[in-house]
Design a protein around this motif. Structure first.
Motif, PDB file in Angstrom:
ATOM      1  N   LYS A   1      63.324  15.372  37.645  1.00 61.26           N
ATOM      2  CA  LYS A   1      63.617  14.180  36.841  1.00 61.26           C
ATOM      3  C   LYS A   1      64.744  13.361  37.461  1.00 61.26           C
ATOM      4  O   LYS A   1      65.206  12.379  36.870  1.00 61.26           O
ATOM      5  N   GLY A   2      65.205  13.770  38.635  1.00 58.97           N
ATOM      6  CA  GLY A   2      66.295  13.064  39.295  1.00 58.97           C
ATOM      7  C   GLY A   2      67.665  13.405  38.749  1.00 58.97           C
ATOM      8  O   GLY A   2      68.627  12.642  38.930  1.00 58.97           O
ATOM      9  N   VAL A   3      67.774  14.569  38.076  1.00 55.02           N
ATOM     10  CA  VAL A   3      69.025  14.977  37.445  1.00 55.02           C
ATOM     11  C   VAL A   3      69.519  16.264  38.106  1.00 55.02           C
ATOM     12  O   VAL A   3      68.756  17.211  38.299  1.00 55.02           O
ATOM     13  N   GLU A   4      70.784  16.300  38.419  1.00 57.70           N
ATOM     14  CA  GLU A   4      71.399  17.467  39.036  1.00 57.70           C
ATOM     15  C   GLU A   4      71.614  18.540  37.965  1.00 57.70           C
ATOM     16  O   GLU A   4      72.383  18.334  37.027  1.00 57.70           O
ATOM     17  N   GLY A   5      70.917  19.669  38.074  1.00 50.79           N
ATOM     18  CA  GLY A   5      71.003  20.722  37.067  1.00 50.79           C
ATOM     19  C   GLY A   5      71.976  21.822  37.453  1.00 50.79           C
ATOM     20  O   GLY A   5      72.028  22.233  38.614  1.00 50.79           O
ATOM     21  N   HIS A   6      72.744  22.293  36.457  1.00 50.86           N
ATOM     22  CA  HIS A   6      73.712  23.372  36.682  1.00 50.86           C
ATOM     23  C   HIS A   6      73.579  24.392  35.553  1.00 50.86           C
ATOM     24  O   HIS A   6      74.015  24.135  34.428  1.00 50.86           O
ATOM     25  N   ALA A   7      72.968  25.529  35.834  1.00 55.30           N
ATOM     26  CA  ALA A   7      72.856  26.588  34.833  1.00 55.30           C
ATOM     27  C   ALA A   7      74.100  27.471  34.940  1.00 55.30           C
ATOM     28  O   ALA A   7      74.102  28.522  35.584  1.00 55.30           O
TER      29      ALA A   7
END
Length: 224
Positions: free
Chosen positions: A208-214
């Motif tokens: 989605k063009g979003v930087e994810g951080h779990a």
């Protein structure tokens, strides 16, 4: 620069080096909490709704010097139990040195463990250190998230646990509406009904063009 620390479940801590903010401080009784109340300092204690896994240790933290900011119902409840509090409601803006916060709707329910009504559930946008951070609280997906996205969000905290809130699929749809630069999944893996794969969600967020951080409980993300 803003330091973001994930405290497990939906609890997060934010600081720009001057103002310290904690949101939904469920520490005592949280099996994933990496710290206890004695290790957390906060100037502002934001509570999205009255459920015990979000109101949590708000009163205890306030007695250490912080101010609870929430709905009229939650703030007055906290005051009766010895907290300093600022009562607000959806749409209201609270300004503090170096920033502001504004409350938005969330689709959920809100009552204290003793049955006392907690007012409408909410999400919140916090501007701190020049960054805008959205904490959705406990919510279902709703189309007006698009309006929140117009605030140019640097980070969104979104629940992915399903069962009580959005699941991963709806949270991914929420990213299309919110358009944040980064996302951190919350409200998952604390209890069996909300088991989810945070790493998988973070990877799919990239689509989605979003930087994810779990982030793991205790994990830190720096916004600079």
């Amino acid at each position: 620069m803003v330091e973001v620390r994930y405290l497990g479940h939906s609890a997060v801590w934010l600081s720009d080096g001057k103002t310290k903010v904690v949101i939904d401080p469920f520490l005592s009784g949280n099996p994933l909490a990496p710290v206890g109340v004695g290790e957390v300092q906060a100037d502002l204690i934001l509570v999205t709704h009255a459920h015990g896994d979000h109101f949590g240790d708000a009163v205890a933290l306030s007695k250490k010097g912080g101010t609870v900011v929430s709905t009229f119902e939650i703030a007055t409840y906290a005051e009766k139990h010895g907290a300093k509090a600022v009562p607000m409601n959806i749409g209201g803006t609270y300004r503090f040195p170096g920033g502001w916060l504004k409350w938005f709707p969330a689709w959920h329910s809100s009552s204290f463990p003793d049955g006392t009504y907690g007012g409408m559930p909410m999400g919140v946008v916090v501007e701190l250190g020049g960054k805008r951070i959205y904490h959705a609280g406990d919510t279902a997906l709703f189309s007006d998230m698009r309006l929140i996205g117009e605030l140019d969000l640097d980070l969104a905290f979104l629940p992915i646990g399903d069962h009580f809130t959005m699941g991963p699929e709806d949270a991914l749809k929420a990213l299309e509406l919110l358009r944040p630069k980064r996302v951190v999944p919350i409200h998952y893996n604390t209890f069996p009904p909300i088991r989810q794969d945070g790493d998988a969600f973070a990877e799919r967020a990239k689509e989605k063009g979003v930087e994810g951080h779990a982030l793991r409980p205790g994990g830190v993300l720096v916004l600079d």
